[in-house]
Scaffold this motif. Structure first.
Motif, PDB file in Angstrom:
ATOM      1  N   VAL A 159       0.857  -1.177   0.000  1.00 33.75           N
ATOM      2  CA  VAL A 159       0.000   0.000   0.000  1.00 33.75           C
ATOM      3  C   VAL A 159       0.895   1.229   0.000  1.00 33.75           C
ATOM      4  CG1 VAL A 159      -1.714   1.317   1.293  1.00 33.75           C
ATOM      5  CG2 VAL A 159      -1.856  -1.191   1.217  1.00 33.75           C
ATOM      6  N   VAL A 160       0.640   2.151  -0.927  1.00 30.40           N
ATOM      7  CA  VAL A 160       1.430   3.386  -1.031  1.00 30.40           C
ATOM      8  C   VAL A 160       0.539   4.543  -0.577  1.00 30.40           C
ATOM      9  CG1 VAL A 160       2.744   4.900  -2.554  1.00 30.40           C
ATOM     10  CG2 VAL A 160       2.718   2.421  -2.971  1.00 30.40           C
ATOM     11  N   LEU A 161       0.961   5.222   0.494  1.00 31.74           N
ATOM     12  CA  LEU A 161       0.207   6.347   1.044  1.00 31.74           C
ATOM     13  C   LEU A 161       0.996   7.617   0.770  1.00 31.74           C
ATOM     14  CD1 LEU A 161      -0.681   4.633   4.440  1.00 31.74           C
ATOM     15  CD2 LEU A 161      -2.010   4.652   2.315  1.00 31.74           C
ATOM     16  N   LEU A 162       0.401   8.513  -0.011  1.00 32.97           N
ATOM     17  CA  LEU A 162       1.138   9.674  -0.514  1.00 32.97           C
ATOM     18  C   LEU A 162       1.044  10.889   0.384  1.00 32.97           C
ATOM     19  CD1 LEU A 162       0.244   9.356  -4.293  1.00 32.97           C
ATOM     20  CD2 LEU A 162       2.352   8.672  -3.146  1.00 32.97           C
ATOM     21  N   ASP A 163       0.130  10.888   1.345  1.00 31.44           N
ATOM     22  CA  ASP A 163      -0.004  12.044   2.238  1.00 31.44           C
ATOM     23  C   ASP A 163      -0.777  11.604   3.477  1.00 31.44           C
ATOM     24  OD1 ASP A 163      -2.748  12.018   1.341  1.00 31.44           O
ATOM     25  OD2 ASP A 163      -2.097  13.186  -0.393  1.00 31.44           O
ATOM     26  N   SER A 164      -0.982  12.538   4.409  1.00 27.61           N
ATOM     27  CA  SER A 164      -1.654  12.192   5.657  1.00 27.61           C
ATOM     28  C   SER A 164      -3.112  11.816   5.432  1.00 27.61           C
ATOM     29  CB  SER A 164      -1.557  13.351   6.650  1.00 27.61           C
ATOM     30  OG  SER A 164      -2.110  14.526   6.080  1.00 27.61           O
ATOM     31  N   ALA A 165      -3.771  12.428   4.446  1.00 29.73           N
ATOM     32  CA  ALA A 165      -5.164  12.081   4.159  1.00 29.73           C
ATOM     33  C   ALA A 165      -5.269  10.635   3.706  1.00 29.73           C
ATOM     34  CB  ALA A 165      -5.724  13.013   3.084  1.00 29.73           C
ATOM     35  N   GLY A 166      -4.339  10.207   2.858  1.00 33.07           N
ATOM     36  CA  GLY A 166      -4.343   8.817   2.420  1.00 33.07           C
ATOM     37  C   GLY A 166      -4.090   7.861   3.570  1.00 33.07           C
ATOM     38  N   ALA A 167      -3.168   8.222   4.473  1.00 34.32           N
ATOM     39  CA  ALA A 167      -2.846   7.357   5.606  1.00 34.32           C
ATOM     40  C   ALA A 167      -4.027   7.211   6.548  1.00 34.32           C
ATOM     41  CB  ALA A 167      -1.637   7.924   6.354  1.00 34.32           C
ATOM     42  N   GLU A 168      -4.749   8.289   6.791  1.00 30.73           N
ATOM     43  CA  GLU A 168      -5.869   8.246   7.732  1.00 30.73           C
ATOM     44  C   GLU A 168      -7.098   7.558   7.145  1.00 30.73           C
ATOM     45  OE1 GLU A 168      -5.873   8.952  10.886  1.00 30.73           O
ATOM     46  OE2 GLU A 168      -3.778   9.551  10.784  1.00 30.73           O
ATOM     47  N   SER A 169      -7.176   7.465   5.840  1.00 26.25           N
ATOM     48  CA  SER A 169      -8.386   6.912   5.224  1.00 26.25           C
ATOM     49  C   SER A 169      -8.328   5.396   5.042  1.00 26.25           C
ATOM     50  CB  SER A 169      -8.620   7.558   3.852  1.00 26.25           C
ATOM     51  OG  SER A 169      -7.559   7.204   2.976  1.00 26.25           O
ATOM     52  N   VAL A 170      -7.122   4.827   5.025  1.00 27.42           N
ATOM     53  CA  VAL A 170      -6.999   3.389   4.780  1.00 27.42           C
ATOM     54  C   VAL A 170      -7.155   2.638   6.099  1.00 27.42           C
ATOM     55  CG1 VAL A 170      -5.439   1.569   4.003  1.00 27.42           C
ATOM     56  CG2 VAL A 170      -5.542   3.734   2.757  1.00 27.42           C
ATOM     57  N   ARG A 171      -8.135   1.773   6.169  1.00 27.28           N
ATOM     58  CA  ARG A 171      -8.412   1.013   7.382  1.00 27.28           C
ATOM     59  C   ARG A 171      -7.626  -0.303   7.377  1.00 27.28           C
ATOM     60  NH1 ARG A 171     -10.602   5.099  10.176  1.00 27.28           N
ATOM     61  NH2 ARG A 171     -12.231   6.133   8.955  1.00 27.28           N
ATOM     62  N   GLY A 172      -7.210  -0.724   8.544  1.00 25.83           N
ATOM     63  CA  GLY A 172      -6.549  -2.013   8.667  1.00 25.83           C
ATOM     64  C   GLY A 172      -5.111  -2.045   8.204  1.00 25.83           C
ATOM     65  N   LEU A 173      -4.468  -0.871   8.124  1.00 25.20           N
ATOM     66  CA  LEU A 173      -3.094  -0.823   7.616  1.00 25.20           C
ATOM     67  C   LEU A 173      -2.133  -1.579   8.532  1.00 25.20           C
ATOM     68  CD1 LEU A 173      -1.102   0.298   5.522  1.00 25.20           C
ATOM     69  CD2 LEU A 173      -0.857   2.319   6.991  1.00 25.20           C
ATOM     70  N   GLU A 174      -2.257  -1.378   9.830  1.00 23.38           N
ATOM     71  CA  GLU A 174      -1.305  -1.993  10.757  1.00 23.38           C
ATOM     72  C   GLU A 174      -1.417  -3.521  10.729  1.00 23.38           C
ATOM     73  OE1 GLU A 174       0.728  -3.291  14.380  1.00 23.38           O
ATOM     74  OE2 GLU A 174      -1.386  -3.596  13.870  1.00 23.38           O
ATOM     75  N   SER A 175      -2.605  -4.057  10.694  1.00 24.64           N
ATOM     76  CA  SER A 175      -2.769  -5.511  10.637  1.00 24.64           C
ATOM     77  C   SER A 175      -2.318  -6.058   9.292  1.00 24.64           C
ATOM     78  CB  SER A 175      -4.223  -5.888  10.912  1.00 24.64           C
ATOM     79  OG  SER A 175      -5.083  -5.320   9.933  1.00 24.64           O
ATOM     80  N   PHE A 176      -2.487  -5.272   8.241  1.00 21.54           N
ATOM     81  CA  PHE A 176      -2.017  -5.670   6.914  1.00 21.54           C
ATOM     82  C   PHE A 176      -0.494  -5.840   6.918  1.00 21.54           C
ATOM     83  CE2 PHE A 176      -0.238  -4.021   2.858  1.00 21.54           C
ATOM     84  CZ  PHE A 176      -0.660  -5.033   2.001  1.00 21.54           C
ATOM     85  N   VAL A 177       0.225  -4.900   7.527  1.00 20.81           N
ATOM     86  CA  VAL A 177       1.687  -4.983   7.586  1.00 20.81           C
ATOM     87  C   VAL A 177       2.116  -6.115   8.519  1.00 20.81           C
ATOM     88  CG1 VAL A 177       3.799  -3.730   8.171  1.00 20.81           C
ATOM     89  CG2 VAL A 177       1.931  -2.552   7.000  1.00 20.81           C
ATOM     90  N   ARG A 178       1.428  -6.269   9.636  1.00 23.75           N
ATOM     91  CA  ARG A 178       1.743  -7.373  10.551  1.00 23.75           C
ATOM     92  C   ARG A 178       1.678  -8.723   9.832  1.00 23.75           C
ATOM     93  NH1 ARG A 178       0.755  -7.604  16.417  1.00 23.75           N
ATOM     94  NH2 ARG A 178       0.856  -5.507  17.296  1.00 23.75           N
ATOM     95  N   SER A 179       0.772  -8.852   8.886  1.00 20.06           N
ATOM     96  CA  SER A 179       0.566 -10.115   8.180  1.00 20.06           C
ATOM     97  C   SER A 179       1.560 -10.332   7.052  1.00 20.06           C
ATOM     98  CB  SER A 179      -0.859 -10.178   7.621  1.00 20.06           C
ATOM     99  OG  SER A 179      -1.805 -10.064   8.667  1.00 20.06           O
ATOM    100  N   GLY A 180       2.439  -9.362   6.813  1.00 17.78           N
ATOM    101  CA  GLY A 180       3.454  -9.526   5.777  1.00 17.78           C
ATOM    102  C   GLY A 180       3.366  -8.527   4.654  1.00 17.78           C
ATOM    103  N   GLY A 181       2.326  -7.699   4.614  1.00 15.87           N
ATOM    104  CA  GLY A 181       2.206  -6.701   3.563  1.00 15.87           C
ATOM    105  C   GLY A 181       3.211  -5.578   3.722  1.00 15.87           C
ATOM    106  N   GLY A 182       3.358  -4.775   2.670  1.00 13.77           N
ATOM    107  CA  GLY A 182       4.286  -3.655   2.704  1.00 13.77           C
ATOM    108  C   GLY A 182       3.550  -2.331   2.704  1.00 13.77           C
ATOM    109  N   ALA A 183       4.153  -1.343   3.363  1.00 16.92           N
ATOM    110  CA  ALA A 183       3.578   0.001   3.383  1.00 16.92           C
ATOM    111  C   ALA A 183       4.656   1.000   2.996  1.00 16.92           C
ATOM    112  CB  ALA A 183       3.017   0.338   4.762  1.00 16.92           C
ATOM    113  N   VAL A 184       4.336   1.898   2.076  1.00 16.87           N
ATOM    114  CA  VAL A 184       5.224   2.992   1.685  1.00 16.87           C
ATOM    115  C   VAL A 184       4.562   4.283   2.126  1.00 16.87           C
ATOM    116  CG1 VAL A 184       6.362   4.183  -0.217  1.00 16.87           C
ATOM    117  CG2 VAL A 184       6.116   1.688  -0.285  1.00 16.87           C
TER     118      VAL A 184
END
Length: 419
Positions: free
Chosen positions: A218-243
């Motif tokens: 998941v690529v988050l380009l600004d704070s609005a994008g970061a706040e709008s995506v739900r479940g990001l932390e669990s997604f990364v915990r499961s092996g996903g990547g975050a930029v």
């Protein structure tokens, strides 16, 4: 008389030593072998009933069969030791590239003073330099082999990652437009959530919750994008990547996954070219590490880092300080479009979900470390006891001394007429 007393005392001492020698445990029989002799020696050691200790003097790590054989002798009660002062500590790891271009990434480690050759089943591929190095190969045939001096290290070619999509989220604008374009041009399948106004979003793809069965990163380009995506932390915990790019590094929802903080935005000095790699655009947010061992710096600039990364449970998080890379693409010169595209693809690939490594994937990849694991730490050359000191020979020698001393005393007594 004095001579006779001396001979009698000698006989008694030799007799006592003979008794002590008979009572003590048998001296160990030590066998040694070098690389060329090891295969034959293993068969002889296994059949022999009098071998107590074996010692291997090695120039290279034995193959898996010989190592397992030595380990079996050790478990059977035979003392096994080895020495290999000239064996280099080499290691190789291979994993599939996560971007759509495919291929494999090879990481190697070996003493910097030794020449290293990387090859596959078809022959040599490249020579490597430095204690730790990496290489990307478009395709390989069979196992990969790293040869350092006389010592090879081998790893299986990694299977290709299953293709997954990438989600890009942020405010609608030039940055989002050209990041999506760069990733799609590189072969990534991209979904997007772009925010135009309250309740006015542009959505590309099916939407819904993010999970590792659908997205690699998941690529988050600004704070609005970061706040709008739900479940990001669990997604990364499961092996996903975050930029996290630009102000996304400031978002409270992403704070638990980072080990850095974003500083105040810096603007490029007047006259700075958009292609300047120090800026990759005309503004940036310096990233300052807040946990000493929590992240690594991938790109360092004057006032702070601009590209950092860390692991978060099973996933990866990459922080990007640049927030106007679209200027680099649009006004950076003839090669800026390609450079922008390749740079963004590498950043996303560094965070993207990787396929799990199968068990046995790295067999023989760190031969010296494997030898330590099987046989323990090396030791100096085993001391081979002289044959003259073996229990049987020593017993015969002491018996002869007793007999000779008593005979000499008797002859002396007869010579002087004593009874």
């Amino acid at each position: 008389m004095r001579l006779e007393r001396t001979l009698r005392a000698t006989a008694f001492v030799a007799l006592a030593a003979w008794i002590a020698n008979a009572a003590r445990p048998a001296l160990a029989r030590v066998e040694t072998a070098n690389d060329a002799q090891l295969a034959d020696a293993l068969r002889q050691w296994t059949r022999a009933t009098t071998v107590d200790t074996v010692h291997a003097q090695l120039d290279t790590v034995p193959d898996a069969t010989a190592s397992a054989w030595l380990s079996a002798l050790s478990r059977a009660g035979v003392g096994v030791s080895w020495a290999g002062p000239l064996i280099p500590a080499t290691a190789i790891e291979v994993f599939p590239a996560t971007d759509p271009a495919g291929g494999v990434v090879v990481l190697t480690s070996a003493p910097a003073s030794t020449a290293r050759l990387l090859s596959d089943a078809l022959g040599p591929l490249d020579t490597l330099r430095g204690a730790v190095s990496s290489a990307r190969l478009a395709s390989v045939e069979g196992d990969l082999t790293l040869t350092s001096g006389m010592q090879p290290a081998r790893a299986e070619a990694a299977p290709r990652n299953q293709a997954r999509r990438v989600l890009v989220a942020g405010a609608a604008g030039w940055e989002a437009k050209f990041v999506i374009a760069a990733l799609e041009e590189s072969g990534w399948s991209v979904d997007a959530r772009l925010f135009v106004a309250p309740e006015r979003d542009v959505i590309q793809g099916p939407g819904g919750a993010i999970d590792t069965s659908r997205y690699a990163a998941v690529v988050l380009l600004d704070s609005a994008g970061a706040e709008s995506v739900r479940g990001l932390e669990s997604f990364v915990r499961s092996g996903g990547g975050a930029v996290l790019a630009g102000e996304a590094n400031l978002a409270p929802r992403a704070a638990g996954m980072t080990a850095w903080r974003a500083g105040k935005r810096e603007l490029a000095p007047l006259g700075t070219l958009a292609a300047d790699s120090v800026w990759r655009g005309l503004s940036r947010l310096p990233l300052v590490l807040t946990k000493l061992a929590g992240a690594i710096v991938l790109e360092q600039r004057t006032n702070g880092a601009e590209l950092v990364a860390r692991r978060h449970y099973n996933g990866r998080v990459v922080g990007v300080g640049y927030d106007q890379t679209w200027r680099w693409r649009m006004a950076g010169g003839d090669g800026s479009r390609v450079e922008h595209r390749e740079w963004w693809s590498r950043v996303v690939a560094s965070a993207a979900l990787r396929s799990p490594v199968t068990e046995g994937h790295a067999t023989g990849a760190a031969p010296l470390a494997s030898l330590f694991s099987v046989l323990g730490a090396p030791s100096r050359s085993a001391r081979v006891l002289p044959v003259a000191l073996s229990a049987g020979v020593l017993s015969n020698l002491l018996g002869a001394v007793v007999f000779a001393s008593l005979l000499a005393e008797w002859l002396s007594r007869r010579a002087r007429g004593a009874k």
